[in-house]
Design an enzyme around this catalytic site. Structure first.
Site, PDB file in Angstrom:
ATOM      1  N   GLU A   1      -2.658  -4.387  -1.272  1.00  0.00           N
ATOM      2  CA  GLU A   1      -3.685  -4.979  -2.106  1.00  0.00           C
ATOM      3  C   GLU A   1      -3.636  -6.507  -1.959  1.00  0.00           C
ATOM      4  OE1 GLU A   1      -5.250  -4.561  -6.713  1.00  0.00           O
ATOM      5  OE2 GLU A   1      -3.093  -4.510  -6.335  1.00  0.00           O
TER       6      GLU A   1
ATOM      7  N   LYS B   1     -11.865  -0.446  -6.601  1.00  0.00           N
ATOM      8  CA  LYS B   1     -10.851  -0.159  -7.613  1.00  0.00           C
ATOM      9  C   LYS B   1     -11.501   0.212  -8.948  1.00  0.00           C
ATOM     10  CE  LYS B   1      -6.519  -2.170  -9.368  1.00  0.00           C
ATOM     11  NZ  LYS B   1      -5.656  -3.379  -9.304  1.00  0.00           N
TER      12      LYS B   1
ATOM     13  N   CYS C   1      -3.208   0.409  -6.553  1.00  0.00           N
ATOM     14  CA  CYS C   1      -2.294  -0.179  -7.520  1.00  0.00           C
ATOM     15  C   CYS C   1      -2.349   0.471  -8.908  1.00  0.00           C
ATOM     16  CB  CYS C   1      -2.543  -1.689  -7.592  1.00  0.00           C
ATOM     17  SG  CYS C   1      -1.190  -2.655  -8.317  1.00  0.00           S
TER      18      CYS C   1
END
Length: 272
Positions: free
Chosen positions: A40, A113, A158
């Site tokens: 990321e 995301k 993440c």
């Protein structure tokens, strides 16, 4: 299929980060990887959250995307580009997007995301919603491997890994490899990183590849690192604690099927 997780310590200089990524991608290709996963924010960890806005690109064109496409073609490598900022609907926001490129340099998948990180313990504070627009669509792509198996790959980023319903949805779609490029903070990573990744692998009987940021960045931010690959039984196949580098492991489709046959828990779900 050999999968490589690339660990970086990205800076606030885009050109330096692209050079670091190129070196690591070349190392992954030399190690025989078919798929290489960047972390990321591989392209930039700036001094301020808003620094992402200055390097944003529209989806489909721009120096970062051109670099990724050209590198995938040159190395004959599948590349999943951790995340980069893509232009969003709101002018003061960007999407934190993970892009998958095939060895022909074509972008075959995009994942924005979904879950935006927020944390405040009194001394450290983060709120991604200040500059990021939330995505809404889980993304799966097919990767035909040299081993003859077509891998179904589920994309995540993440903080997503704290939301198991995303990965259960992927299991329902037959995903057998989960990607989790990340930039975990040191404090949350020390507490939860490995256990979360191993849990996602075990509960979904899937391989997991997690490429991470790992070190101290120019802004003073400290990321946990520990890029790793996990098998469907929860065994850590490879990992690296801190610093830039490449870790890789062979994901065995036959072992995947054997484990799912021995323990058919995905078939025993009642609440769906």
């Amino acid at each position: 299929m050999r999968v490589a997780a690339l660990q970086m310590v990205s800076t606030d200089q885009l050109s330096d980060n692209l050079q670091q990524a190129q070196t690591l991608l070349e190392q992954a290709a030399q190690a025989g990887a078919e798929l290489a996963v960047l972390p990321e924010y591989f392209c930039l960890i700036g001094q301020r959250d808003a620094d992402k806005l200055a390097i944003q690109e529209p989806f489909g064109s721009g120096p970062m995307q051109d670099f990724l496409a050209a590198t995938a073609r040159r190395l004959g490598l599948w590349i999943v580009a951790g995340t980069l900022p893509l232009t969003a609907d709101q002018k003061d926001r960007v999407f934190n997007s993970s892009l998958a490129y095939n060895p022909q340099g074509e972008c075959v998948a995009r994942y924005d995301k979904i879950h935006l990180f927020r944390f405040d313990n009194g001394s450290e504070s983060y709120d991604e919603s200040r500059v990021l627009e939330r995505g809404s669509t889980p993304t799966v792509f097919a990767l035909p491997s040299r081993d003859g198996h077509t891998w179904r790959v589920g994309m995540s980023i993440c903080y997503d890994m704290r939301f198991p319903e995303l990965y259960r949805a992927y299991a329902t779609q037959g995903v057998d490899l989960i990607l989790a490029p990340s930039a975990f903070t040191h404090i949350t990573g020390q507490a939860h990183w490995e256990v979360l990744l191993r849990a996602r692998a075990i509960e979904n009987l899937s391989f997991v590849a997690a490429a991470a940021q790992g070190g101290v960045h120019p802004s003073g931010r400290r990321t946990w690192g520990q890029s790793l690959l996990v098998d469907p039984w929860g065994q850590v196949l490879a990992q690296q604690a801190q610093g830039a580098g490449v870790v890789w492991a062979d994901c065995d489709a036959a072992r995947l099927q054997q484990l799912r046959s021995q323990l058919p828990s995905l078939q025993h779900r009642v609440l769906v």
